[in-house]
Design an enzyme around this catalytic site. Structure first.
Site, PDB file in Angstrom:
ATOM      1  N   ARG A 165       0.842  -1.206   0.000  1.00 14.88           N
ATOM      2  CA  ARG A 165       0.000   0.000   0.000  1.00 14.88           C
ATOM      3  C   ARG A 165       0.878   1.257   0.000  1.00 14.88           C
ATOM      4  NH1 ARG A 165      -2.049  -3.716  -1.118  1.00 14.88           N
ATOM      5  NH2 ARG A 165      -3.926  -4.733  -0.357  1.00 14.88           N
ATOM      6  N   SER A 262     -11.173  -0.495   3.462  1.00 16.26           N
ATOM      7  CA  SER A 262     -10.332  -0.910   4.589  1.00 16.26           C
ATOM      8  C   SER A 262      -9.572   0.300   5.113  1.00 16.26           C
ATOM      9  CB  SER A 262      -9.352  -1.997   4.147  1.00 16.26           C
ATOM     10  OG  SER A 262     -10.042  -3.142   3.702  1.00 16.26           O
ATOM     11  N   GLU A 362      -4.780   3.526   6.080  1.00 17.15           N
ATOM     12  CA  GLU A 362      -4.575   3.569   4.638  1.00 17.15           C
ATOM     13  C   GLU A 362      -4.946   4.921   4.039  1.00 17.15           C
ATOM     14  OE1 GLU A 362      -5.952   0.517   2.097  1.00 17.15           O
ATOM     15  OE2 GLU A 362      -5.370  -1.130   3.422  1.00 17.15           O
TER      16      GLU A 362
END
Length: 366
Positions: A165, A262, A362
């Site tokens: 990520r 998420s 995130e």
């Protein structure tokens, strides 16, 4: 170049947070970026933030930097080799539409990444991934524009410095030389400190899809779905449909319940750290990685701390998946970015206190 003053952003972020952009530029071509750079500043500075699908941001206040709303479109096959198809997509294309289109054209390999929210231009920034595949596994190259001089440049996968990520586009710049010179000088490796956050805008992305396609079914949810369907040799379209089913069962639709998908990364730890945690928490969900590290399930840890279904103000933890934070308000009574951040910080504190693990969000906070 289309410019909107005092533009509402609630419809442009999947959390549905109310905020305004002092100046919003609809970027439909590279020329729009160059016109912006050549003209007088729209605000107090030339600072820019880039908005794609708004699926990976939490807005905490009205946005003073100029907002680039990426609307560069287009999907096409640009090259073909004996082994691969190379497709190119505009930064403004909806990512899920790109996946569906690629399968319709017979270009397989993106099916595991179906239904990930956001745009194609944002996909390399986050190095999106799901169900055993990351973007870097299918990435060829990208085009971008240097915000310091308006010049176009291209980067390959190594120069994007992909991580979990993560990419060069999520880090602040340390280099002062023009990006076109950096790209030529480095060849295949991004130099240390070559952060491009706030310095470059991705305009087009190219993906390399193998003709000798093989299904990726290592992820447990897909293995279960395959057994449930009784399909021994699934097609790419089968996997696409299964991934859509799985995601819709687990994650709320942003059109119905505001969310950013998420919210926390699954932390990776050493095998020694994992063994220590297992000694205290035998049921913790974990996945051994090829490099010897272990990935821990952040959602499981949040759930174990009792956060599922809980809320702070109008920010809540989704009752069907603890990894997802949701907007419990709506319309003018929507959640604020401050409430989302407060809830996230409370969850981080709980997980650290119990497991000694610091969860990393995130989404990017504006």
């Amino acid at each position: 170049m289309l410019v909107e003053k005092n533009a509402p952003l609630q419809q442009y972020n999947t959390f549905g947070i109310m905020a305004r952009a002092m100046n919003l530029v609809r970027v439909q071509s590279e020329q729009d970026i160059r016109e912006f750079l050549a003209g007088p500043p729209l605000g107090a500075s030339r600072q820019v933030v880039v908005l794609g699908g708004g699926s990976n941001i939490v807005i905490t206040r009205d946005v003073e930097p100029t907002v680039f709303k990426m609307e560069i479109m287009g999907k096409r096959l640009v090259a073909e080799t004996d082994r691969h198809y190379i497709i190119e997509v505009g930064a403004g294309e909806v990512w899920h539409d790109v996946v569906a289109w690629s399968l319709e054209q017979g270009y397989r390999g993106l099916e595991n990444l179906a239904l990930i929210p956001g745009t194609a231009g944002a996909a390399p920034v986050q190095n999106i991934g799901a169900y055993g595949i990351e973007l870097q596994d299918r990435f060829d190259s990208l085009d971008a524009v240097d915000l310091t001089n308006g010049e176009s440049f291209s980067l390959n996968a190594a120069q994007c410095a992909f991580g979990y990520r993560d990419s060069v586009f999520k880090h602040a710049p340390a280099e002062t030389m023009p990006l076109t010179m950096i790209a030529r000088a480095t060849g295949s490796t991004a130099p240390r400190g070559m952060g491009l956050a706030g310095r470059a805008v991705i305009t087009r992305v190219r993906l390399r899809l193998a003709k000798d396609w093989k299904p990726e079914l290592s992820y447990l949810d897909l293995t279960r779905k395959q057994a449930e369907k009784g399909v021994e040799n699934p097609t790419a379209q089968d996997i696409f449909s299964w991934v859509v089913e799985i995601r819709r069962a687990k994650l709320p639709d942003p059109a119905t319940i505001g969310n950013a998908g998420s919210f926390f990364k699954n932390p990776q730890v050493s095998s020694e750290v994992c063994e220590d945690i297992i000694a205290r928490e035998p049921k913790i969900v974990h996945y051994p990685m090829l490099d010897g590290s272990v990935k821990l399930a952040a959602g499981w840890m949040i759930d174990a701390c009792g956060w599922r279904g809980k809320s702070i103000g109008k920010a809540g933890v989704y009752d069907r998946q603890a990894l997802v934070l949701v907007n419990l308000g709506q319309g003018d009574n929507s959640v604020t970015g401050g409430e989302v951040v407060t809830l996230a910080q409370a969850i981080q504190a709980s997980v650290y206190e119990r497991f000694g693990i610091r969860l990393e969000p995130e989404p990017i906070v504006w």
